[in-house]
Design an enzyme around this catalytic site. Structure first.
Site, short mmCIF file in Angstrom:
data_model
loop_
_atom_site.label_atom_id
_atom_site.label_comp_id
_atom_site.label_asym_id
_atom_site.label_seq_id
_atom_site.Cartn_x
_atom_site.Cartn_y
_atom_site.Cartn_z
CB SER A 121 -53.56 23.69 1.44
OG SER A 121 -52.31 23.03 1.53
CB CYS A 122 -50.87 23.51 6.09
SG CYS A 122 -50.46 22.79 7.69
N GLY A 123 -53.65 24.52 7.91
CA GLY A 123 -54.05 25.37 9.01
C GLY A 123 -53.56 24.91 10.36
CG HIS B 215 -55.20 28.28 7.35
ND1 HIS B 215 -55.11 27.71 6.09
CD2 HIS B 215 -53.98 28.79 7.62
CE1 HIS B 215 -53.88 27.85 5.64
NE2 HIS B 215 -53.18 28.51 6.54
CB CYS C 198 -48.27 23.70 9.64
SG CYS C 198 -49.05 23.24 8.09
#
Length: 253
Positions: free
Chosen positions: A99-101, A167, A103
């Protein structure tokens, strides 16, 4: 392998029964650059070369395929890259979850102005969600993956990728363009299956893609950078309607 069968307890009308279900696979991909452990990306296995190229491009390690001397998979979950450009690689060993694009270093430092006179039509934009959905093979089985697709301005499908991370799917799109030496790609439309956040728009802009479309809402930061860069941002594409948040002049009615 992108799909796994699991045993479940299925509950319906207050009754429970043993059953089976198909789920999307999520596994870590460890990326080594110049023999240094750069990152671990939680992703859906498959198209790892494209994912890695797209990730390295967004993180400013490469500008084109010319910057890559060698890229190879050492195992199902480990990829090694050797660069030709002498770029310093810091051992960061951070984990990028699905869910982290942004980081990593990402695109926070600069937004370039898009150079594209691309235009499309109302009919093309309306047609894209169904074209995306009909080509989501793994999602149709599991219901568990995001997708990103690249289309021509006339609505012809160029490429589509699925992943647990939206992402990641976009990185695979951009990585495929790098691999084919087609960046910047200034005559196309990026269609995504979910909301349109900052990371999606910034990746598209960096690749030169002038039109970004999604079936859900964009965020305020996504709208801000699309406006500043000259990108057309479209959301809530459903049925015969959609919202244009920035630069509507690219869409002919």
């Amino acid at each position: 392998m992108q799909i796994r069968k699991v045993k479940i307890s299925k509950v319906k009308d207050g009754y429970r029964a043993s059953s089976e279900d198909f789920v999307a696979v999520e596994e870590p991909l460890q990326i080594f650059v110049n023999e240094k452990n750069l990152a671990i990306i939680m992703r859906t296995p498959g198209n790892d070369l494209e994912l890695t190229l797209g990730f390295l491009y967004y993180e400013d390690y490469i500008n084109s395929l010319r910057d890559v001397e060698e890229i190879s998979m050492l195992s199902d979950n480990e990829i090694h890259v050797r660069l030709t450009n002498g770029k310093f690689v810091e051992t960061r060993n951070f984990v990028i979850n699905s869910s982290c694009g942004i980081c990593g270093r990402g695109f926070l430092n600069a937004i370039e102005l898009l150079k594209s006179d691309a235009k499309t039509s109302n009919e093309v934009i309306i047609s894209l969600p169904e074209k995306l959905r009909s080509n989501q093979g793994v999602f149709n089985i599991t219901g568990g993956l995001h997708a990103a697709a690249l289309f021509t301005l006339s609505g012809e499908l160029i490429s589509i990728y699925e992943d647990v991370g939206r992402h990641n799917a976009v990185d695979k799109i951009i990585g495929s363009l790098i691999h084919k030496r087609r960046l910047p790609f200034t005559e196309g439309i990026l269609q995504v299956s979910g909301r349109i956040g900052y990371e999606i728009v910034s990746k598209a802009i960096k690749a030169g893609i002038p039109i970004i479309s999604g079936i859900s809402a964009p965020t305020s930061k996504a709208i801000e950078i699309a406006e500043d860069a000259g990108a057309t941002l479209v959301g809530f594409v459903r049925g015969n309607s959609f919202n244009v948040y920035t630069h509507p002049e690219r869409i002919d009615l």
